[in-house]
Scaffold this motif. Structure first.
Motif, PDB file in Angstrom:
ATOM      1  N   THR A 246      55.192  55.888  44.377  1.00 51.25           N
ATOM      2  CA  THR A 246      54.159  55.530  45.395  1.00 51.25           C
ATOM      3  C   THR A 246      53.597  56.557  45.979  1.00 51.25           C
ATOM      4  N   ALA A 247      54.366  57.826  46.557  1.00 57.65           N
ATOM      5  CA  ALA A 247      53.845  59.106  46.878  1.00 57.65           C
ATOM      6  C   ALA A 247      52.925  59.565  45.754  1.00 57.65           C
ATOM      7  N   GLY A 248      53.409  59.626  44.331  1.00 53.06           N
ATOM      8  CA  GLY A 248      52.605  60.155  43.292  1.00 53.06           C
ATOM      9  C   GLY A 248      51.255  59.381  43.057  1.00 53.06           C
ATOM     10  N   PHE A 249      51.366  58.154  43.203  1.00 51.79           N
ATOM     11  CA  PHE A 249      50.065  57.297  43.063  1.00 51.79           C
ATOM     12  C   PHE A 249      49.133  57.497  43.899  1.00 51.79           C
ATOM     13  N   ASP A 250      49.614  57.585  45.375  1.00 56.64           N
ATOM     14  CA  ASP A 250      48.626  57.922  46.329  1.00 56.64           C
ATOM     15  C   ASP A 250      47.891  59.270  46.091  1.00 56.64           C
ATOM     16  N   GLN A 251      48.542  60.275  45.706  1.00 56.01           N
ATOM     17  CA  GLN A 251      48.078  61.382  45.524  1.00 56.01           C
ATOM     18  C   GLN A 251      46.986  61.552  44.560  1.00 56.01           C
ATOM     19  N   LEU A 252      47.012  60.503  43.500  1.00 51.92           N
ATOM     20  CA  LEU A 252      46.017  60.526  42.752  1.00 51.92           C
ATOM     21  C   LEU A 252      44.633  59.731  43.009  1.00 51.92           C
ATOM     22  N   ALA A 253      44.585  59.414  44.000  1.00 57.26           N
ATOM     23  CA  ALA A 253      43.440  58.816  44.508  1.00 57.26           C
ATOM     24  C   ALA A 253      42.097  59.945  44.820  1.00 57.26           C
ATOM     25  N   ASN A 254      42.418  61.086  44.679  1.00 60.40           N
ATOM     26  CA  ASN A 254      41.508  62.065  44.742  1.00 60.40           C
ATOM     27  C   ASN A 254      41.526  63.064  43.241  1.00 60.40           C
ATOM     28  N   ALA A 255      42.419  62.534  42.469  1.00 60.32           N
ATOM     29  CA  ALA A 255      42.338  63.454  41.386  1.00 60.32           C
ATOM     30  C   ALA A 255      41.038  63.426  40.354  1.00 60.32           C
ATOM     31  N   PRO A 256      40.875  64.543  39.810  1.00 60.34           N
ATOM     32  CA  PRO A 256      39.449  64.407  39.075  1.00 60.34           C
ATOM     33  C   PRO A 256      39.648  63.702  37.666  1.00 60.34           C
ATOM     34  N   ILE A 257      38.523  63.173  37.446  1.00 60.29           N
ATOM     35  CA  ILE A 257      38.427  62.312  36.156  1.00 60.29           C
ATOM     36  C   ILE A 257      37.142  62.872  35.380  1.00 60.29           C
ATOM     37  N   THR A 258      37.759  63.512  34.318  1.00 57.02           N
ATOM     38  CA  THR A 258      36.707  64.197  33.263  1.00 57.02           C
ATOM     39  C   THR A 258      35.925  63.045  32.501  1.00 57.02           C
ATOM     40  N   PRO A 259      34.593  63.440  32.144  1.00 56.08           N
ATOM     41  CA  PRO A 259      33.819  62.557  31.059  1.00 56.08           C
ATOM     42  C   PRO A 259      34.810  62.068  29.875  1.00 56.08           C
ATOM     43  N   GLU A 260      35.619  63.093  29.324  1.00 57.99           N
ATOM     44  CA  GLU A 260      36.593  62.908  28.332  1.00 57.99           C
ATOM     45  C   GLU A 260      37.637  61.735  28.548  1.00 57.99           C
ATOM     46  N   MET A 261      38.138  61.808  29.792  1.00 52.30           N
ATOM     47  CA  MET A 261      38.921  61.000  30.426  1.00 52.30           C
ATOM     48  C   MET A 261      38.359  59.348  30.334  1.00 52.30           C
ATOM     49  N   ASP A 262      37.109  59.453  30.843  1.00 52.11           N
ATOM     50  CA  ASP A 262      36.374  57.950  30.827  1.00 52.11           C
ATOM     51  C   ASP A 262      36.250  57.630  29.485  1.00 52.11           C
ATOM     52  N   LYS A 263      35.767  58.618  28.547  1.00 55.66           N
ATOM     53  CA  LYS A 263      35.600  58.063  27.169  1.00 55.66           C
ATOM     54  C   LYS A 263      37.038  57.204  26.615  1.00 55.66           C
ATOM     55  N   GLY A 264      37.967  58.243  26.917  1.00 52.15           N
ATOM     56  CA  GLY A 264      39.376  57.765  26.282  1.00 52.15           C
ATOM     57  C   GLY A 264      39.565  56.410  26.799  1.00 52.15           C
ATOM     58  N   ILE A 265      39.559  55.982  28.205  1.00 46.35           N
ATOM     59  CA  ILE A 265      39.744  54.659  28.667  1.00 46.35           C
ATOM     60  C   ILE A 265      38.948  53.693  27.961  1.00 46.35           C
ATOM     61  N   ASP A 266      37.466  53.764  27.944  1.00 47.55           N
ATOM     62  CA  ASP A 266      36.572  52.857  27.132  1.00 47.55           C
ATOM     63  C   ASP A 266      36.832  52.596  25.822  1.00 47.55           C
ATOM     64  N   ASP A 267      37.153  53.605  24.990  1.00 51.67           N
ATOM     65  CA  ASP A 267      37.782  53.473  23.615  1.00 51.67           C
ATOM     66  C   ASP A 267      38.930  52.630  23.558  1.00 51.67           C
ATOM     67  N   TYR A 268      40.002  52.979  24.382  1.00 46.80           N
ATOM     68  CA  TYR A 268      41.265  52.353  24.240  1.00 46.80           C
ATOM     69  C   TYR A 268      41.008  50.997  24.620  1.00 46.80           C
ATOM     70  N   TYR A 269      40.261  50.289  25.700  1.00 47.20           N
ATOM     71  CA  TYR A 269      39.948  49.144  25.968  1.00 47.20           C
ATOM     72  C   TYR A 269      39.542  48.173  24.755  1.00 47.20           C
ATOM     73  N   LYS A 270      38.530  48.833  24.135  1.00 47.57           N
ATOM     74  CA  LYS A 270      37.912  48.198  22.901  1.00 47.57           C
ATOM     75  C   LYS A 270      39.040  48.039  21.728  1.00 47.57           C
ATOM     76  N   PHE A 271      39.847  49.017  21.636  1.00 49.72           N
ATOM     77  CA  PHE A 271      40.807  48.807  20.833  1.00 49.72           C
ATOM     78  C   PHE A 271      41.755  47.662  21.171  1.00 49.72           C
ATOM     79  N   PHE A 272      42.224  47.690  22.451  1.00 55.19           N
ATOM     80  CA  PHE A 272      43.092  46.766  23.181  1.00 55.19           C
ATOM     81  C   PHE A 272      42.492  45.354  23.083  1.00 55.19           C
TER      82      PHE A 272
END
Length: 312
Positions: A57-83
């Motif tokens: 829970t503490a680790g999850f809360d710390q990720l509220a401000n974690a940087p999200i790169t364009p490569e990470m966004d693309k990875g998510i989009d590609d994965y959900y299309k596959f899913f």
């Protein structure tokens, strides 16, 4: 008279044998569920699960401000299309990808770092630390082996930890429900959501909430039931531990591990588990032994052809 006497005797013997098998199956299934319930209660009483809930829970809360790169966004989009493609392939259900995409920063970070990078269940359950330097990954490196042992030893499909706000702060298999909120997210209409709320409102010791089977999207729409227990088990819960109960465990018991003849059921006998809605919760013997014949029989009975095609 001799014929009728012999016939009645054989019929009574057959009925008694079937009754014995029925009672044996009920006992076996009940004992297995009881053992799993006892194991879940033991886990929620242990300090390991309580500490894991706190650190994830503490680790999850710390990720509220974690940087999200364009490569990470693309990875998510590609994965959900596959899913979505895999889900449609195995269940025939077409998903609305836009409605499933992660929204919160912590959810996107976790799914980009873990879910979208792990090509199979084997690699997902084996992953201890992505080495991204986050507190969440440090917690995963610490506790993953413990929950991996639970799901592999008891053949669960997944183990989830949800905090008091409904966030899925941990998933052993890092599926698409990791980081989602079970109360407000895309899976808020699932039976897991109802079980979570019931477990969180319980003030009873040794409380375990069981759900019926449903098609659960993160499991590629596979039939899934849940066992959910509050953490800690007494007082005001800080979260819950949810174990994903696969239908394969029920099938193994009800089909005698596909050894019907050895169990005394001859060439056609079988035992089937049914629900209150009169739908089966285990596979038919004919479906297992001769899928093509099963398909034809259900179509002849009036079922649209696309329904058995999905199952087969």
């Amino acid at each position: 008279i001799a014929y009728q006497t012999g016939r009645n005797s054989l019929r009574l013997s057959a009925v008694n044998r079937l009754t014995e098998i029925l009672e044996s199956q009920k006992r076996t299934l009940t004992e297995e569920v009881t053992d799993l319930r006892s194991a879940l209660i033991t886990y929620t009483y242990g300090t390991m699960t309580k500490d894991a809930l706190r650190e994830f829970t503490a680790g999850f809360d710390q990720l509220a401000n974690a940087p999200i790169t364009p490569e990470m966004d693309k990875g998510i989009d590609d994965y959900y299309k596959f899913f979505a493609k895999e889900t449609e392939k195995y269940s025939g259900t077409r998903l609305d990808v836009d409605a499933l995409l992660p929204t919160s920063n912590a959810e996107r970070y976790l799914q980009a770092t873990y879910t979208a990078k792990l090509p199979s269940d084997d690699s997902a359950i084996a992953m201890d630390d992505e080495k991204d330097g986050s507190a969440w990954s440090a917690a995963n490196a610490k506790y993953q082996s413990f929950f991996r042992e639970i799901v592999t030893r008891f053949a669960f499909e997944d183990a989830l930890i949800l905090d008091a706000r409904g966030n899925v702060v941990y998933s052993a298999y890092k599926n698409t429900d990791l980081g989602t909120n079970i109360l407000t997210g895309p899976y808020n209409s699932s039976k897991l959501s109802d079980a979570y709320q019931e477990a969180m409102s319980s003030n009873k010791a040794d409380r375990v909430v069981f759900t019926d089977f449903e098609f659960y999207q993160p499991a590629e729409m596979a039939p899934t039931a849940w066992m959910v227990a509050p953490i800690p088990p007494t007082g005001k819960p800080a979260g819950v531990l949810a174990l994903q109960f696969p239908i394969t465990k029920v099938n193994k018991v009800m089909t005698f591990d596909r050894k019907w003849a050895q169990a005394g059921l001859g060439e056609t006998g079988e035992t089937i588990l049914g629900g209150s809605d009169y739908l089966m919760r285990s596979d038919s013997r004919l479906f297992v032994e001769d899928p093509d014949r099963y398909r034809q029989k259900v179509i002849d009975a009036g079922t649209p052809p696309d329904i058995p095609d999905i199952a087969i």
